[in-house]
Design an enzyme around this catalytic site. Sequence first.
Site, PDB file in Angstrom:
ATOM      1  N   CYS A 292     -12.302  -5.866   8.416  1.00  0.00           N
ATOM      2  CA  CYS A 292     -12.808  -5.425   7.293  1.00  0.00           C
ATOM      3  C   CYS A 292     -12.728  -6.865   6.143  1.00  0.00           C
ATOM      4  CB  CYS A 292     -12.172  -4.175   6.604  1.00  0.00           C
ATOM      5  SG  CYS A 292     -12.593  -3.021   7.820  1.00  0.00           S
TER       6      CYS A 292
ATOM      7  N   ASP B  37      -6.875   0.036   9.637  1.00  0.00           N
ATOM      8  CA  ASP B  37      -8.238  -1.197   9.436  1.00  0.00           C
ATOM      9  C   ASP B  37      -7.945  -2.133  10.164  1.00  0.00           C
ATOM     10  OD1 ASP B  37      -5.948  -2.725   8.609  1.00  0.00           O
ATOM     11  OD2 ASP B  37      -6.491  -2.961   6.640  1.00  0.00           O
ATOM     12  N   ASN B  38      -7.381  -1.956  11.359  1.00  0.00           N
ATOM     13  CA  ASN B  38      -7.504  -3.046  12.610  1.00  0.00           C
ATOM     14  C   ASN B  38      -7.509  -2.456  13.878  1.00  0.00           C
ATOM     15  OD1 ASN B  38      -4.719  -3.244  13.573  1.00  0.00           O
ATOM     16  ND2 ASN B  38      -4.517  -2.986  11.571  1.00  0.00           N
TER      17      ASN B  38
ATOM     18  N   CYS C  64     -12.169   7.146  25.378  1.00  0.00           N
ATOM     19  CA  CYS C  64     -13.459   7.750  26.387  1.00  0.00           C
ATOM     20  C   CYS C  64     -14.863   6.902  25.464  1.00  0.00           C
ATOM     21  CB  CYS C  64     -13.538   9.379  26.134  1.00  0.00           C
ATOM     22  SG  CYS C  64     -12.459   9.890  27.132  1.00  0.00           S
TER      23      CYS C  64
ATOM     24  N   CYS D  37     -12.117   7.268  32.040  1.00  0.00           N
ATOM     25  CA  CYS D  37     -11.304   6.648  30.824  1.00  0.00           C
ATOM     26  C   CYS D  37      -9.877   6.100  31.548  1.00  0.00           C
ATOM     27  CB  CYS D  37     -11.014   7.877  29.982  1.00  0.00           C
ATOM     28  SG  CYS D  37      -9.818   7.605  28.592  1.00  0.00           S
TER      29      CYS D  37
ATOM     30  N   LYS E 152       1.002  -1.112  -0.108  1.00  0.00           N
ATOM     31  CA  LYS E 152       0.047   0.029   0.029  1.00  0.00           C
ATOM     32  C   LYS E 152       0.830   1.279   0.029  1.00  0.00           C
ATOM     33  CE  LYS E 152      -3.833  -2.055   2.676  1.00  0.00           C
ATOM     34  NZ  LYS E 152      -4.676  -1.855   3.812  1.00  0.00           N
TER      35      LYS E 152
END
Length: 192
Positions: free
Chosen positions: A107, A48-49, A93, A164, A4
Amino acid sequence: GKLKIDSAEQELKAINPDCKLILHREGITLDNALEILSSYDMVVDGSDNLPTRYLVNDAAYFAGIPYIYGSIFKFEGQVSVFDSKVGGPNYRCLFPEMPDPGTVPSCEEAGVFGALCGLVGSLQAMEAIKYHLKIGESLLGRLLVIDALSMNFRTLKLKHDPQCPLSGDHPTITKLEESNYEFLHLDLTKCS
């Protein structure tokens, strides 16, 4: 057949041969995340993870830079701006802990609506420009939720969570540690 990063470099140079590109071929890792992000004004995350998303959020928090978040899943997308430096919430949060490995399909497994990638990426770019120029109303403290099947957009208000684990009153995450990202389950050099 290309990585990529090589494909992106080739396309960006074709569009603007004068642009300066700084490539991080090793990808973002636990060992380099803070060093890489600290050298930038903000991070726009297209990962994407989940391990990378949590790592980028945490490293951006520790680096004190805004994090422009975008996520897609099948026909749904989300966009927000996280900047704890100005009192805003961060990704943790909203989602304090990463789901256990295998409980959320990737994905690759679930698929995504290709055009949604462009839409979410364009919205992230717009948020980055607005935030940098200090114009308009950013998504800081708000989460834009996109339903591409119905083309409905809604905005949810987000608040800093005092519980948090990263930025709360009694944080349990005080540095980047492997146990917070489940790196043993994912080779991040193959992910974006």
